[in-house]
Design a protein around this motif. Sequence first.
Motif, short mmCIF file in Angstrom:
data_model
loop_
_atom_site.label_atom_id
_atom_site.label_comp_id
_atom_site.label_asym_id
_atom_site.label_seq_id
_atom_site.Cartn_x
_atom_site.Cartn_y
_atom_site.Cartn_z
N LEU A 18 0.94 -1.23 -0.06
CA LEU A 18 -0.14 0.00 0.01
C LEU A 18 0.92 1.26 -0.06
CD1 LEU A 18 -2.96 -1.01 2.59
CD2 LEU A 18 -3.09 -0.44 0.16
N MET A 19 1.99 1.15 0.85
CA MET A 19 2.94 2.36 0.93
C MET A 19 3.31 2.76 -0.53
SD MET A 19 4.36 2.02 4.66
CE MET A 19 5.74 2.96 4.49
N ALA A 20 3.72 1.38 -1.01
CA ALA A 20 4.85 1.69 -2.54
C ALA A 20 3.54 2.13 -3.54
CB ALA A 20 5.11 0.40 -2.91
N PHE A 21 2.31 1.69 -3.42
CA PHE A 21 1.34 2.18 -4.36
C PHE A 21 0.61 3.32 -4.38
CE2 PHE A 21 -2.95 1.94 -5.98
CZ PHE A 21 -3.01 1.73 -7.33
N HIS A 22 0.15 3.76 -3.20
CA HIS A 22 -0.24 5.21 -2.78
C HIS A 22 0.87 6.14 -2.90
CE1 HIS A 22 -4.31 3.72 -2.33
NE2 HIS A 22 -3.85 2.75 -1.68
N ARG A 23 0.36 7.48 -2.97
CA ARG A 23 1.37 8.63 -3.26
C ARG A 23 1.12 9.38 -2.10
NH1 ARG A 23 4.66 5.79 -5.36
NH2 ARG A 23 4.40 4.93 -7.41
N ASP A 24 2.15 10.31 -1.43
CA ASP A 24 2.31 11.34 -0.63
C ASP A 24 1.77 12.74 -1.11
OD1 ASP A 24 4.51 12.22 -1.75
OD2 ASP A 24 5.69 11.47 0.02
N THR A 144 -8.14 -14.31 -4.85
CA THR A 144 -6.90 -13.86 -4.18
C THR A 144 -5.91 -12.92 -4.82
OG1 THR A 144 -5.59 -15.55 -5.02
CG2 THR A 144 -6.48 -16.08 -2.85
N ALA A 145 -6.94 -11.89 -5.51
CA ALA A 145 -6.33 -10.93 -6.40
C ALA A 145 -5.23 -10.11 -5.50
CB ALA A 145 -7.29 -9.89 -6.96
N GLN A 146 -3.97 -9.85 -6.25
CA GLN A 146 -3.09 -9.24 -5.77
C GLN A 146 -3.25 -7.73 -5.26
OE1 GLN A 146 0.27 -10.43 -4.90
NE2 GLN A 146 -0.20 -12.45 -5.62
N THR A 147 -2.57 -7.23 -4.32
CA THR A 147 -2.66 -5.84 -3.89
C THR A 147 -1.73 -5.13 -4.86
OG1 THR A 147 -3.07 -6.38 -1.62
CG2 THR A 147 -2.36 -4.35 -2.00
N PRO A 148 -2.28 -4.01 -5.35
CA PRO A 148 -1.43 -3.34 -6.04
C PRO A 148 0.14 -3.05 -5.64
CG PRO A 148 -3.43 -2.08 -5.97
CD PRO A 148 -3.42 -3.18 -5.09
N GLY A 149 1.16 -2.98 -6.27
CA GLY A 149 2.36 -2.99 -5.50
C GLY A 149 3.27 -3.79 -6.16
N ARG A 150 4.03 -4.58 -5.19
CA ARG A 150 4.88 -5.62 -5.63
C ARG A 150 4.21 -6.87 -5.94
NH1 ARG A 150 8.78 -5.45 -0.70
NH2 ARG A 150 6.63 -6.27 0.09
N LEU A 151 4.32 -7.60 -6.95
CA LEU A 151 3.95 -8.89 -7.13
C LEU A 151 4.75 -9.94 -6.73
CD1 LEU A 151 2.11 -8.10 -10.51
CD2 LEU A 151 1.15 -7.96 -8.53
N GLN A 152 4.24 -10.89 -6.32
CA GLN A 152 5.36 -11.99 -5.91
C GLN A 152 5.57 -12.77 -6.93
OE1 GLN A 152 3.01 -14.14 -3.22
NE2 GLN A 152 4.20 -13.33 -1.30
N ARG A 153 6.93 -12.91 -7.08
CA ARG A 153 7.40 -13.82 -8.50
C ARG A 153 7.34 -15.51 -8.07
NH1 ARG A 153 12.66 -15.44 -8.96
NH2 ARG A 153 12.85 -16.72 -10.89
#
Length: 171
Positions: A18-24, A144-153
Amino acid sequence: MPVLRRNRRPLAERLSALMAFHRDAKGRAFSSRTLSAAVDALPGDHPSVSHAAIAKLAKGSQDNPTVGTVLALCEALGGVPPAHLLPHDSYGDLKALEAFEDPQARRVLALLNGLPPDEVQNVITDLVRRREELGLEPVPDDETAQTPGRLQRRRSMDDAARYAADSLEGL
């Protein structure tokens, strides 16, 4: 009886995504410091959350925040549904949780509750067709849709075996 599974995406991973996806306020991904400042800038009565506490939550060294902390973090991140940070597999689908925040979506779910499975499937088919007619993006089937941001490989079986062998050689 449903099988209980361990949450595949712990609080640390979800918060980091969430921190990576959302913007300050400056348009950058949140850091623990900027998220702490965003919590402090929230209007009304809310707990203060230090950048050190946020960093511990995001790294997984602390995984039991207070309800007030979760509510403040979610609000500072732009209104993320707090359930997304709860330790349960079905709360991992952020898009579904955001939809559930809408009272009309909850009404649709209440109307679907108790219908026979074939009728529910008919409603789903009609909604998919209607979304296509309106030119809206399709909704993924995966619960189990992924959260925006890092996707697991995911490693292939061969890659996993090679990785394990390499790791054993280093012992």
